[in-house]
Design a protein around this motif. Sequence first.
Motif, PDB file in Angstrom:
ATOM      1  N   GLN A 110      63.587  51.884  52.257  1.00 12.73           N
ATOM      2  CA  GLN A 110      64.938  52.424  52.138  1.00 12.73           C
ATOM      3  C   GLN A 110      65.729  52.253  53.426  1.00 12.73           C
ATOM      4  O   GLN A 110      66.898  51.852  53.405  1.00 12.73           O
ATOM      5  CB  GLN A 110      64.883  53.903  51.731  1.00 12.73           C
ATOM      6  CG  GLN A 110      64.477  54.132  50.279  1.00 12.73           C
ATOM      7  CD  GLN A 110      64.494  55.610  49.905  1.00 12.73           C
ATOM      8  OE1 GLN A 110      65.017  56.441  50.644  1.00 12.73           O
ATOM      9  NE2 GLN A 110      63.922  55.944  48.762  1.00 12.73           N
TER      10      GLN A 110
ATOM     11  N   ALA B 166      59.884  54.933  52.142  1.00 15.78           N
ATOM     12  CA  ALA B 166      60.846  55.394  53.147  1.00 15.78           C
ATOM     13  C   ALA B 166      61.266  54.253  54.061  1.00 15.78           C
ATOM     14  O   ALA B 166      62.457  54.073  54.359  1.00 15.78           O
ATOM     15  CB  ALA B 166      60.246  56.545  53.956  1.00 15.78           C
TER      16      ALA B 166
ATOM     17  N   LEU C 285      56.528  60.897  59.308  1.00 15.42           N
ATOM     18  CA  LEU C 285      56.002  59.935  58.343  1.00 15.42           C
ATOM     19  C   LEU C 285      54.481  59.819  58.415  1.00 15.42           C
ATOM     20  O   LEU C 285      53.833  59.467  57.429  1.00 15.42           O
ATOM     21  CB  LEU C 285      56.641  58.556  58.547  1.00 15.42           C
ATOM     22  CG  LEU C 285      57.909  58.307  57.721  1.00 15.42           C
ATOM     23  CD1 LEU C 285      59.052  59.188  58.210  1.00 15.42           C
ATOM     24  CD2 LEU C 285      58.311  56.844  57.741  1.00 15.42           C
TER      25      LEU C 285
ATOM     26  N   LEU D  49      62.835  60.815  54.686  1.00 12.78           N
ATOM     27  CA  LEU D  49      63.697  60.264  55.734  1.00 12.78           C
ATOM     28  C   LEU D  49      64.628  61.328  56.312  1.00 12.78           C
ATOM     29  O   LEU D  49      64.923  61.316  57.514  1.00 12.78           O
ATOM     30  CB  LEU D  49      64.519  59.099  55.180  1.00 12.78           C
ATOM     31  CG  LEU D  49      63.793  57.760  55.025  1.00 12.78           C
ATOM     32  CD1 LEU D  49      64.725  56.717  54.433  1.00 12.78           C
ATOM     33  CD2 LEU D  49      63.256  57.275  56.375  1.00 12.78           C
TER      34      LEU D  49
ATOM     35  N   ALA E 180      60.843  59.901  48.887  1.00 14.04           N
ATOM     36  CA  ALA E 180      60.984  59.090  50.099  1.00 14.04           C
ATOM     37  C   ALA E 180      62.311  59.380  50.793  1.00 14.04           C
ATOM     38  O   ALA E 180      62.378  59.437  52.030  1.00 14.04           O
ATOM     39  CB  ALA E 180      60.870  57.609  49.747  1.00 14.04           C
ATOM     40  N   SER E 181      63.368  59.555  50.030  1.00 18.22           N
ATOM     41  CA  SER E 181      64.670  59.894  50.612  1.00 18.22           C
ATOM     42  C   SER E 181      64.608  61.216  51.357  1.00 18.22           C
ATOM     43  O   SER E 181      65.152  61.362  52.460  1.00 18.22           O
ATOM     44  CB  SER E 181      65.740  59.956  49.513  1.00 18.22           C
ATOM     45  OG  SER E 181      65.919  58.705  48.899  1.00 18.22           O
TER      46      SER E 181
END
Length: 340
Positions: A285, A282, A271, A252, A248-249
Amino acid sequence: MSHLVVENSLPSWTVLHAHLHKSLKKRLLLKRGSRILMAVSGGQDSLCLAKMLLDLQPKWGWNLAIAHCDHQWRSDSAANALFVRNLANQWQISYFEQTAEGVLSSEAVARQWRYESLIQIAQRQGYDIIVTGHTASDRAETLLYNLIRGSGADGLQALTWTRSLAANLQLVRPLLSITRAQTAQFCQEMELTIWEDSTNQSLEFARNRIRLELIPYLQAHFNPQVEQALNQTTELLQAEVEYLEAAASQLLVQAEWGVEGQSARFNRRVLQTAAIALQRRAVRQLLQQSLPETPNFEQIEKLVTLIAAPNRSQTDPFPGGAIAQVEGDWIWLRDSNSTD
């Protein structure tokens, strides 16, 4: 309360010692020569951990100390603290104590105060690791507790082996592969006197009801090895959560997530091609970085919905007043009063 007996006739190396020694090497949990603050309540789990680390100390060269946090919940709490202090004196290791000021209103508040106190002691005294006596039994109970509350995978694997508490300060839970029954047997074998906490038997607390009623029911009617099964599930979830968080990081980064003045934005087209699980992670976060409080499921879903929404769509305000808006390929998160 009687003192601990002299141990010259007792076993100095048990199966549990060997198990912990092997686990520490395999998982790289406690480095040689570390300064370790042991959180000791006086109960069987923390006593078992403290005694085993003390016995393993010559092999690892640790600098060990004991910390005790007095919540002042019970009439015998001062006597409990004195018991732990005497234990530290008998073992000839440093002892630190923190006493709560005022009434701690709930389990959650008490837990937060306890960790804050341990962090303060560790930082003040120069310890780089705090260890707690959480066991496989605690891990199983935490999974059930969070499952009942509707947690996702992150909550279900909340009791991890290690986590960062502050800069240069780690929390380590070395006993997560050892059950409460095993710590009780160890204390009996080593003739360690246990301070019985009367609140552990109170059904007023949800975690006690899980330990005293739900777990025994599951063992009797579904799986005698339910604690081990739930721990296996937690191990699997932990590895998967770590992988998904990293993915997910990276998502982004690809979506060019960034902050401009009082606003933040990301490319929703990036996304859109990702699985819903990664979209949610994501979004969570970025909301964690943008909102004044931890986002809940509804807030995360509100922003996820915009990823495929028509142009000019927007959300109602998030906590703190921010509003998310769709502008072509981009989603902007702006303060409702911002002129950006």
